[in-house]
Design an enzyme around this catalytic site. Structure first.
Site, mmCIF file in Angstrom:
data_model
loop_
_atom_site.group_PDB
_atom_site.id
_atom_site.type_symbol
_atom_site.label_atom_id
_atom_site.label_comp_id
_atom_site.label_asym_id
_atom_site.label_seq_id
_atom_site.Cartn_x
_atom_site.Cartn_y
_atom_site.Cartn_z
ATOM 1 N N HIS A 136 -7.649 -5.263 -1.653
ATOM 2 C CA HIS A 136 -6.384 -4.585 -1.356
ATOM 3 C C HIS A 136 -5.522 -5.429 -0.422
ATOM 4 O O HIS A 136 -4.334 -5.665 -0.688
ATOM 5 C CB HIS A 136 -6.697 -3.221 -0.739
ATOM 6 C CG HIS A 136 -5.496 -2.380 -0.449
ATOM 7 N ND1 HIS A 136 -4.513 -2.149 -1.377
ATOM 8 C CD2 HIS A 136 -5.125 -1.715 0.681
ATOM 9 C CE1 HIS A 136 -3.577 -1.364 -0.846
ATOM 10 N NE2 HIS A 136 -3.923 -1.096 0.410
ATOM 11 N N SER A 155 0.840 -1.201 0.000
ATOM 12 C CA SER A 155 0.000 0.000 0.000
ATOM 13 C C SER A 155 0.878 1.254 0.000
ATOM 14 O O SER A 155 1.690 1.437 -0.894
ATOM 15 C CB SER A 155 -0.953 -0.043 1.193
ATOM 16 O OG SER A 155 -1.936 0.957 1.107
ATOM 17 N N ASP A 185 0.306 -4.042 -4.180
ATOM 18 C CA ASP A 185 -0.813 -3.111 -4.372
ATOM 19 C C ASP A 185 -0.464 -1.720 -3.859
ATOM 20 O O ASP A 185 -1.108 -1.193 -2.937
ATOM 21 C CB ASP A 185 -2.073 -3.631 -3.672
ATOM 22 C CG ASP A 185 -3.344 -3.255 -4.423
ATOM 23 O OD1 ASP A 185 -3.348 -3.319 -5.659
ATOM 24 O OD2 ASP A 185 -4.344 -2.890 -3.769
#
Length: 388
Positions: free
Chosen positions: A318, A225, A250
């Site tokens: 996610h 992230s 991601d």
């Protein structure tokens, strides 16, 4: 004394004569007096029984009143007990919550592991702080950078660390970066803090190169992230050379313009940049050398439940990235997550892609065939699906 007040008992004697009544000093015949006493006693007993029954009733009523009062008192006491318990918990927890609330004053923390299941060691990123680190010019070093609102205590970080330390026979060390204290809901401030975190990590790596002879070719930065975005900034801020590999799970992308290219992850940040895209969070990031798109890279199986709001589906997708990452390391020797090099997800899903170019998503190699790769996964572990 009047005739109406004289009560006598007349009886016959044995001779047939009527015996005269015996009169006592109080004017009553003894038997009359006894009858009167018995009558009075009976009356008094009856009255006493009535009184006793009345007392019993009153006692029962008062008892029930007392009982209900006790019950009400018990309820009140329970309420006080609950209040006291809650108060104690708050008194204990609030300082802890305040202690773990980001303050922005403590900066970044660093920990390292050098064996699976081993103890986590804290160290400082100063010249003196890295002296005792078990790092040499033969060490394969992996740095893990968590995502927004996370810390180094996240379970997936320990699982990934243990998995990485179990791979191969090389000398390996995993360094975990914890920037929890620099979190804020102020987006502009968080954007600034992310750049600060990247500068501090880059300084640590440069220090290890100078003082511990760390080889950047064997240095791998894994970021999830926001950590994926930070890993790109780390690569661009190094002064001693270029990282061997960056794997972005991601990675997020700045949502406010203008976007400084130095804030994004791209192919210039390491010799090999691998990007795993599992949700819309990573959609706008520039391509790496290798980009993997599980199930198209938008929504993952098991997250696409029809009654889930879009935000829940995206959040689930996610965080699927870290689960795929852990499995890729744990089962890396089995050539997991086989993928096809295709122009688009549509061509892969429709079997119009010839799949002449293949690759496997993993986190341990430092070379790979470039391009976008598409693959399918299961909704539950094991996530990998072999080619037919």
């Amino acid at each position: 004394m009047g005739a109406e007040g004289l009560r006598v008992c007349v009886r016959k004697s044995g001779s047939g004569r009527v015996a005269s009544p015996s009169i006592t000093s109080n004017g009553l015949h003894p038997k009359i007096r006894n009858v009167d006493k018995n009558h009075k006693a009976a009356i008094n007993k009856s009255k006493q029984q009535q009184v006793d029954r009345s007392r019993v009733k009153i006692g029962e009523q008062s008892g029930s009143t007392v009982k209900s009062g006790v019950m009400r008192g018990t309820d009140v006491n329970k309420g006080w007990v609950v209040a006291v318990v809650v108060g104690i918990h708050l008194a204990v927890l609030l300082p802890l919550l305040l202690h773990y609330t980001p303050t922005g004053n403590n900066g970044v923390f660093y920990y390292y592991y050098n064996r699976p299941g081993g103890e986590k060691h804290e160290f400082w990123s100063t010249d003196e702080g890295v002296v005792d680190l078990p790092i040499t010019n033969h060490t394969h070093l992996t740095l893990i950078i968590h995502g927004f609102s996370e810390s180094s205590h996240r379970p997936w970080i320990r699982r990934l660390s243990d998995a990485l330390l179990s791979v191969g026979k090389e000398e390996r060390v995993v360094v975990v970066v914890d920037y929890w204290d620099l979190h804020t809901i102020n987006y502009l401030q968080m954007r600034h803090n992310a750049r600060q975190v990247a500068s501090l990590i880059a300084h640590l790596i440069d220090t290890l190169v100078v003082h511990k002879s760390l080889q950047l070719a064997h240095t791998h930065v894994i970021g999830f992230s926001m950590g994926g975005r930070i890993s790109g900034m780390v690569g661009s801020k190094l002064t001693t050379g270029q990282l061997g590999r960056i794997t972005a799970l991601d990675p997020s992308y700045p949502i406010l313009h203008p976007v400084d290219p130095s804030e994004t992850l791209d192919q210039n940040d390491a010799q090999l940049v691998v990007v795993l895209r599992t949700s819309l969070v990573a959609y706008y990031n520039p391509p790496g050398h290798v980009d993997f798109y599980p199930n198209g890279g938008i929504v993952q199986p098991g997250c696409d439940v029809w009654f889930y709001p879009d935000i829940v589906q995206q959040s689930c997708s996610h965080f699927r990235a870290v689960k795929l990452g852990v499995e890729a390391v744990r089962r890396g020797q089995q050539q997991v997550f086989p993928s096809c090099g295709c122009d688009s997800w549509g061509s892969f899903a429709n079997n119009s892609c010839d799949c002449l170019l293949t690759s496997n998503f993993d986190l341990t190699t430092y070379s790979s065939v470039g391009g976008p790769f598409y693959l399918t996964t299961n909704s539950d572990p094991p996530y990998t699906i072999p080619f037919d």
